[in-house]
Design a protein around this motif. Sequence first.
Motif, mmCIF file in Angstrom:
data_model
loop_
_atom_site.group_PDB
_atom_site.id
_atom_site.type_symbol
_atom_site.label_atom_id
_atom_site.label_comp_id
_atom_site.label_asym_id
_atom_site.label_seq_id
_atom_site.Cartn_x
_atom_site.Cartn_y
_atom_site.Cartn_z
ATOM 1 N N ASP A 74 0.810 -1.220 0.000
ATOM 2 C CA ASP A 74 0.000 0.000 0.000
ATOM 3 C C ASP A 74 0.844 1.273 0.000
ATOM 4 O OD1 ASP A 74 -2.354 -1.513 0.047
ATOM 5 O OD2 ASP A 74 -2.229 -1.728 2.225
ATOM 6 N N ARG A 75 1.938 1.274 -0.780
ATOM 7 C CA ARG A 75 2.730 2.486 -0.943
ATOM 8 C C ARG A 75 2.234 3.238 -2.172
ATOM 9 N NH1 ARG A 75 6.892 1.186 2.618
ATOM 10 N NH2 ARG A 75 7.494 -1.030 2.634
ATOM 11 N N ASP A 76 2.375 4.541 -2.153
ATOM 12 C CA ASP A 76 1.951 5.358 -3.286
ATOM 13 C C ASP A 76 2.845 5.022 -4.480
ATOM 14 O OD1 ASP A 76 1.201 7.233 -5.122
ATOM 15 O OD2 ASP A 76 1.389 8.959 -3.785
ATOM 16 N N PRO A 77 2.296 4.421 -5.551
ATOM 17 C CA PRO A 77 3.145 4.007 -6.686
ATOM 18 C C PRO A 77 3.760 5.179 -7.444
ATOM 19 C CG PRO A 77 0.819 3.720 -7.219
ATOM 20 C CD PRO A 77 0.877 4.069 -5.757
ATOM 21 N N GLN A 78 3.240 6.387 -7.218
ATOM 22 C CA GLN A 78 3.768 7.544 -7.934
ATOM 23 C C GLN A 78 5.258 7.738 -7.654
ATOM 24 O OE1 GLN A 78 2.113 9.035 -10.129
ATOM 25 N NE2 GLN A 78 2.830 11.122 -10.447
ATOM 26 N N TYR A 79 5.665 7.484 -6.441
ATOM 27 C CA TYR A 79 7.076 7.667 -6.089
ATOM 28 C C TYR A 79 7.950 6.579 -6.714
ATOM 29 C CZ TYR A 79 5.232 11.000 -2.733
ATOM 30 O OH TYR A 79 4.580 12.070 -2.163
ATOM 31 N N ILE B 116 7.952 12.230 -14.639
ATOM 32 C CA ILE B 116 7.076 12.461 -13.486
ATOM 33 C C ILE B 116 7.667 13.567 -12.629
ATOM 34 C CG2 ILE B 116 6.087 11.432 -11.415
ATOM 35 C CD1 ILE B 116 6.057 8.771 -12.853
ATOM 36 N N ASP B 117 6.890 14.586 -12.400
ATOM 37 C CA ASP B 117 7.376 15.800 -11.744
ATOM 38 C C ASP B 117 7.066 15.763 -10.252
ATOM 39 O OD1 ASP B 117 8.525 18.242 -11.447
ATOM 40 O OD2 ASP B 117 6.827 19.392 -12.207
ATOM 41 N N LEU B 118 8.098 15.681 -9.445
ATOM 42 C CA LEU B 118 7.983 15.784 -7.979
ATOM 43 C C LEU B 118 9.045 16.769 -7.512
ATOM 44 C CD1 LEU B 118 7.523 12.009 -7.043
ATOM 45 C CD2 LEU B 118 5.757 13.783 -7.013
ATOM 46 N N GLN C 66 11.774 16.913 -14.794
ATOM 47 C CA GLN C 66 12.616 17.759 -15.649
ATOM 48 C C GLN C 66 13.990 17.126 -15.880
ATOM 49 O OE1 GLN C 66 12.711 21.653 -13.849
ATOM 50 N NE2 GLN C 66 10.575 22.095 -14.343
ATOM 51 N N GLY C 67 13.957 15.846 -16.239
ATOM 52 C CA GLY C 67 15.202 15.157 -16.567
ATOM 53 C C GLY C 67 15.896 14.493 -15.401
ATOM 54 N N SER C 68 15.302 14.496 -14.216
ATOM 55 C CA SER C 68 15.927 13.889 -13.035
ATOM 56 C C SER C 68 15.047 12.777 -12.487
ATOM 57 C CB SER C 68 16.160 14.941 -11.938
ATOM 58 O OG SER C 68 17.038 15.947 -12.399
ATOM 59 N N LEU C 69 15.680 11.691 -12.065
ATOM 60 C CA LEU C 69 14.961 10.586 -11.452
ATOM 61 C C LEU C 69 14.874 10.788 -9.945
ATOM 62 C CD1 LEU C 69 16.663 7.643 -13.388
ATOM 63 C CD2 LEU C 69 14.432 8.670 -13.858
ATOM 64 N N LEU C 70 13.863 10.211 -9.351
ATOM 65 C CA LEU C 70 13.649 10.359 -7.911
ATOM 66 C C LEU C 70 14.604 9.462 -7.133
ATOM 67 C CD1 LEU C 70 12.020 11.421 -5.487
ATOM 68 C CD2 LEU C 70 10.464 9.468 -5.821
#
Length: 450
Positions: free
Chosen positions: A154-159, A168-170, A177-181
């Motif tokens: 049940d973790r937020d899959p967006q991350y 994906i913009d976080l 903007q070209g960077s991975l989380l």
Amino acid sequence: MLYSSLLALAFILFISMPPQQANSDGSGELVYYIPVEQAVERGLEAFLARSIEAAEEEGADHIVLEVNTPGGFVDAAGNIAKLVRDAEVPTTAFIVGDALSAGAYIALNANQIVMTPGTEMGSAAVIDGSGNAAEDKAQSAWLASLRSAANLNDRDPQYALAMADERIDLPEYGAGQGSLLTLTSSEALEVGYAEAVVDNRAELLEFLNLENATEREMEVSFAEQIARFVTHPIVIPILLSIGSLGLVLELYSPGFGIPGIMGASALFLYFFGHLVAGFAGWETMILFGVGAILLLVEVFSPSFGVFGIIGIGAMVGSLVMSSYSTVNILVSVLIAALVTAVASVLFFKYIGYSGPLKRVILTDQTKTEQGYVSNANRSEFIGQIGESLTILRPSGTAILNNERLDVVSEGGYIEQGRKVKVISVAGSRIVVRELKEAEDQLNQKKEENE
């Protein structure tokens, strides 16, 4: 000889021992620590499979995966993740270093994640062998795997998706903007990607309510260290190249020396590593040996290629059977074949045959210096004058020094019975010129000089 054989057998049995277990005093429940270190590859997969099985057989109450890896290969990560998901014992991914790329994916498949301060997890983009982003099909499958792993607990899959998709913009976590989380321990705790942040194992056990548990740590044996090294996709073509090149060069060298030892050792390491990792059985080594024998039979007792083709097929088949990836091993075999062919040509060109091949390859040459000639060179006729017995147009017969010979005129037509002079000889080819023309040309040159 017997003593040496016993020592070799003892060495193989020693390094083939299963993962070592380090015990610590305690009572109550049992916790297993399993290291997930270095690159994620098939050797690590084999080690984790045996370690998890050992923990389950001993009735462990909890498995702690101590993660510190920069990532690795997607196929191995997928298999390891399945091992973790299917474990009959609760699992915790304890991130003690970095859990990047495939390491982050493995951690997400555990029941819970605990991190130490200063550690990170994320940056899970899929790249190909040249270091570039993988094609859309592979990227889509990888994103689906990350999404599923996040949903397990049940973790937020967006991350999880932002770890592999730079679109994906976080911005609050530096993604987009070209960077991975990539999440720090505090950020992972904040977004629900870590259940706790602790300093050491003692605090981890306290968090797990296992303060009085017996701790048991799985250690990678020497044999498994070898297996992890030699089963790496980059090491495999190097080993096969050294193996094939060493054995081929041994055919050029007298006796059994360094090339043969290096070649045999490289091939032994290949099969031994895959044997320990669980990818190969003894039958693959036997098949390779049979193929090598058939190839030698073809070299020393030619059978129109029958034994050679069967031998090569058996050797390649044994390599494929012992490998975990058909594509990888076939590419490795092609690389080894290319390296061996080029090196053999260079070796023969600059050094030549001096080993066993010298006995089966004819190297003698019929040289002029040794008295061998394809035909007699009649250079003694140069300058002699004779008579044409037939018409020369341009070939015919002439009498020279009372000897009937086949001659060729310089290019013009010479009638029968004319005086001719030999102007050049090349092997058995005697070139003549009509004497009148020769005298006219000589007189012309004298007049020009005067």
